[in-house]
Write an enzyme that holds these catalytic residues in place. Sequence first.
Site, short mmCIF file in Angstrom:
data_model
loop_
_atom_site.label_atom_id
_atom_site.label_comp_id
_atom_site.label_asym_id
_atom_site.label_seq_id
_atom_site.Cartn_x
_atom_site.Cartn_y
_atom_site.Cartn_z
CE LYS A 158 13.36 5.23 -9.94
NZ LYS A 158 14.26 6.38 -10.04
CD GLU A 183 18.63 3.10 -26.95
OE1 GLU A 183 18.77 2.45 -25.90
OE2 GLU A 183 17.56 3.60 -27.31
P1 TAP Z 1 17.28 2.92 -17.01
O1 TAP Z 1 18.58 2.81 -16.32
O2 TAP Z 1 16.58 1.71 -17.42
O3 TAP Z 1 16.36 3.78 -16.02
C1 TAP Z 1 14.99 3.99 -16.22
C2 TAP Z 1 14.31 4.13 -14.86
O4 TAP Z 1 14.38 2.88 -14.18
C3 TAP Z 1 14.96 5.16 -13.94
O5 TAP Z 1 13.96 5.76 -13.16
C4 TAP Z 1 15.86 4.27 -13.09
O6 TAP Z 1 16.22 4.85 -11.87
C5 TAP Z 1 14.98 3.06 -12.89
N1 TAP Z 1 15.68 1.84 -12.54
C6 TAP Z 1 17.01 1.54 -12.64
N2 TAP Z 1 17.24 0.28 -12.23
C7 TAP Z 1 16.04 -0.24 -11.87
C8 TAP Z 1 15.61 -1.52 -11.39
N3 TAP Z 1 16.49 -2.51 -11.19
N4 TAP Z 1 14.30 -1.73 -11.16
C9 TAP Z 1 13.40 -0.74 -11.38
N5 TAP Z 1 13.74 0.48 -11.82
C10 TAP Z 1 15.05 0.74 -12.08
O7 TAP Z 1 17.34 3.80 -18.29
P2 TAP Z 1 18.01 5.22 -18.43
O8 TAP Z 1 19.47 5.06 -18.50
O9 TAP Z 1 17.46 6.13 -17.40
O10 TAP Z 1 17.41 5.68 -19.85
C11 TAP Z 1 18.02 5.34 -21.04
C12 TAP Z 1 17.37 4.13 -21.70
O11 TAP Z 1 15.96 4.22 -21.66
C13 TAP Z 1 17.72 4.00 -23.15
O12 TAP Z 1 18.08 2.68 -23.42
C14 TAP Z 1 16.44 4.36 -23.88
O13 TAP Z 1 16.27 3.78 -25.12
C15 TAP Z 1 15.40 3.94 -22.95
N6 TAP Z 1 14.18 4.74 -23.16
C16 TAP Z 1 13.14 4.17 -23.83
C17 TAP Z 1 12.01 4.91 -24.08
C18 TAP Z 1 10.86 4.28 -24.80
S1 TAP Z 1 9.51 5.09 -24.91
N7 TAP Z 1 10.95 3.12 -25.36
C19 TAP Z 1 11.91 6.21 -23.64
C20 TAP Z 1 12.97 6.75 -22.98
C21 TAP Z 1 14.11 6.00 -22.74
P3 TAP Z 1 17.56 5.74 -11.82
O14 TAP Z 1 17.34 6.93 -12.65
O15 TAP Z 1 17.71 6.10 -10.41
O16 TAP Z 1 18.66 4.86 -12.33
#
Ligand code: TAP
Length: 483
Positions: free
Chosen positions: A182, A387
């Site tokens: 996804k 962050e």
């Molecule tokens: P999240 O909100 O966690 O979203 C990540 C993914 O999870 C998206 O595909 C999201 O879908 C999905 N998701 C949301 N709620 C979920 C649930 N309850 N159960 C399962 N999946 C769910 O993060 P973001 O805002 O997209 O990204 C930013 C964050 O990611 C930052 O904190 C960053 O540090 C972290 N990040 C970490 C890494 C590594 S390698 N450590 C890399 C990139 C990003 P939707 O898009 O539809 O909400």
Amino acid sequence: MTFDYAPAPESRAVVDIAPSYGLFVDGEFVPAHDGKVFKTVSPSSEEVLSEVAQASAEDVDRAVKAARKAFEKWSALPGAERAKYLFRIARLVQERSRELAVLESLDNGKPIRESRDADLPLVAAHFFYYAGWADKLDHAGYGHNPRPLGVAGQVIPWNFPLLMLAWKIAPALATGNTVVLKPAETTPLSALFFADICRQAGLPKGVVNILTGDGSTGAALVAHPGVDKVAFTGSTEVGKAIARTVAGSDKKVTLELGGKAANIVFDDAPLDQAVEGIVNGIFFNQGQVCCAGSRLLVQESVAEELLDALKRRMRTLRVGDPLDKNTDIGAINSAEQLARITALAEAGEAEGAERWSPSCELPSAGYWFAPTLFTGVTQAHRIAREEIFGPVLSVLTFRTPAEAVEKANNTPYGLSAGIWTEKGSRMLWMANKLRAGVIWSNTFNKFDPASPFGGYQESGFGREGGRHGLEAYLAPSSPEGAR
Ligand code: TAP
């Protein structure tokens, strides 16, 4: 198909974006079970790029069943045969990298220079790297017949849509697993383009399934009883929710979460080089990088000189159109992310830190944030602890190496760190003391498919990349295979 709105500038015409996309299940693009769709928007112009199917729990079930069915034959293929498909995918990514780079910049907002020169080459490199492993697993200490886990449910974020997909899919396929992935809601297009590449590569139906949707789709996927392995990259908050969902099941899990990396500059460091490393560390991908060097720790004796040079360099950064090859800083991925960055920057000012940005004109449409520097930051400030995931650097100073270590480790995260010094002994001493999964020395944000990547503490657990990345997808199959 072509764009059905504003005339496409030359570089944008490189890629055809369909007005609508289905889910990719069992080798076909199909509409969502309940017919729901959502729009994906370009963050640099706020134009609608396409309409994409919204997968529900029924679609998750359909995709997991397709992946389960495909697993039997895929896992029974000799590694050398699986490798051929991965090599084919890697070559197709290279051949179509111009289209993919433009698509990624349109849907994500990142500068084309980065998608073209960093994301896409790394995506191809990951598939090449894991293709090379597929026929060597029997001889690499994984037992005589290492067993894949089954169906991998993979959920990825929006900051490196295609690269995160490659980190997830390449090792899963090399080890004989099948996949339901996804992508993030705001960046679904390159994953759908990749689905087309899978078809072009002749990948058997059901081996890779792509379900576009929101958080509810991700939640249904990780909870599905037919999923044997969950691989997640995203926020610590959602990572914790996923850990709770899978607790008590026998699903194997890896979580790659947030970070608050320290980029540490000593007084003997080559300062010009360090300035480039700091700029790359925090402004690459608009700072929307989990391992971004978002805290600059600079030794007091060189702080003034370094900050002067850094400000000079920041004045040369060009913010604007992601498809312009001269752009250094593109658009923030979404209005929500922009609001989060804005709120934290305001908290920085309210708590007494000093805010500075070079003067730069931001486009009127789209989501933009000027490169920003905060000085006078203390460890208690929110901008030093939380962050930000944006182009905002918090500067702290230190006097001794021990103080640098203490400040760098003063975070619930532990993903990455950078050290700038000429002294090899100091690098090694620091590397031993820093609690971070990845430590760069006199460089920053350097990635290689052969290197494991992952964090400690609230940055998650498990490693992706390198030989370690295979382990997350394998189970020992025999007593000799057990480790
Ligand atoms: P999240 O909100 O966690 O979203 C990540 C993914 O999870 C998206 O595909 C999201 O879908 C999905 N998701 C949301 N709620 C979920 C649930 N309850 N159960 C399962 N999946 C769910 O993060 P973001 O805002 O997209 O990204 C930013 C964050 O990611 C930052 O904190 C960053 O540090 C972290 N990040 C970490 C890494 C590594 S390698 N450590 C890399 C990139 C990003 P939707 O898009 O539809 O909400």
